[in-house]
Design an enzyme around this catalytic site. Structure first.
Site, PDB file in Angstrom:
ATOM      1  N   CYS A  12      -3.253 -11.036   2.621  1.00  0.00           N
ATOM      2  CA  CYS A  12      -3.312  -9.882   1.731  1.00  0.00           C
ATOM      3  C   CYS A  12      -2.224  -8.898   2.149  1.00  0.00           C
ATOM      4  O   CYS A  12      -2.200  -8.436   3.293  1.00  0.00           O
ATOM      5  CB  CYS A  12      -4.686  -9.219   1.800  1.00  0.00           C
ATOM      6  SG  CYS A  12      -4.791  -7.684   0.838  1.00  0.00           S
ATOM      7  N   ARG A  13      -1.329  -8.597   1.238  1.00  0.00           N
ATOM      8  CA  ARG A  13      -0.209  -7.700   1.550  1.00  0.00           C
ATOM      9  C   ARG A  13      -0.674  -6.308   1.946  1.00  0.00           C
ATOM     10  O   ARG A  13      -0.100  -5.692   2.844  1.00  0.00           O
ATOM     11  CB  ARG A  13       0.745  -7.620   0.370  1.00  0.00           C
ATOM     12  CG  ARG A  13       1.505  -8.891   0.147  1.00  0.00           C
ATOM     13  CD  ARG A  13       2.454  -8.733  -1.008  1.00  0.00           C
ATOM     14  NE  ARG A  13       3.078 -10.013  -1.309  1.00  0.00           N
ATOM     15  CZ  ARG A  13       3.890 -10.205  -2.314  1.00  0.00           C
ATOM     16  NH1 ARG A  13       4.183  -9.207  -3.130  1.00  0.00           N
ATOM     17  NH2 ARG A  13       4.418 -11.385  -2.524  1.00  0.00           N
TER      18      ARG A  13
END
Length: 139
Positions: A12-13
């Site tokens: 997840c960025r």
């Protein structure tokens, strides 16, 4: 500075940016996989404190976006059972420092709790992915 246990969805960025912000603020970060952690209802419940049940949910989770799960209609016990069965429903990140636990990355709340470097850009919770996947989806 604090030692932060940081439950994330790997890849997840936003979680990656949030961990970087914590590290840039002088904190040590111990990342753990939120999706594979062997949660119990009691352990998970401790992260939500006195927040309303609707605030416990990941709004980008496919089942929420599709209307199958409606956080505003859930009672605590049912919400925990749903999250134990489908960890994508859990709002991220979950963070723990000592005995205190928090859900979500609300910059003002995190800053008041353990401090954040003022000059750092603060990531939100919405997923910026543009590759066709949603942050709520399992990679």
């Amino acid at each position: 500075m604090a030692h932060v246990i940081f439950f994330e969805k790997p890849g997840c960025r936003n979680n990656t940016r949030q961990k970087a912000l914590l590290a840039a603020s002088g904190h040590s970060v111990e990342a753990r996989n939120l999706l594979t952690h062997p949660w119990t209802a009691g352990e998970l419940r401790a992260f939500f404190g006195d927040r309303p049940v609707a605030e416990w949910f990941n709004r980008a989770a496919p089942r929420v976006k599709e209307g199958e799960v409606v956080p505003e209609e859930m009672k605590a016990e049912a919400a925990l059972a749903a999250m134990l069965a489908d960890p994508l429903l859990i709002r991220r990140p979950l963070m723990q420092v000592g005995d205190r636990r928090e859900v979500g990355f609300e910059a003002d709340r995190v800053h008041g709790w353990i401090g954040l470097a003022a000059e750092q850009a603060v990531p939100g919770e919405a997923c910026p992915r543009k590759d066709g996947h949603q942050c709520g989806e399992q990679a």
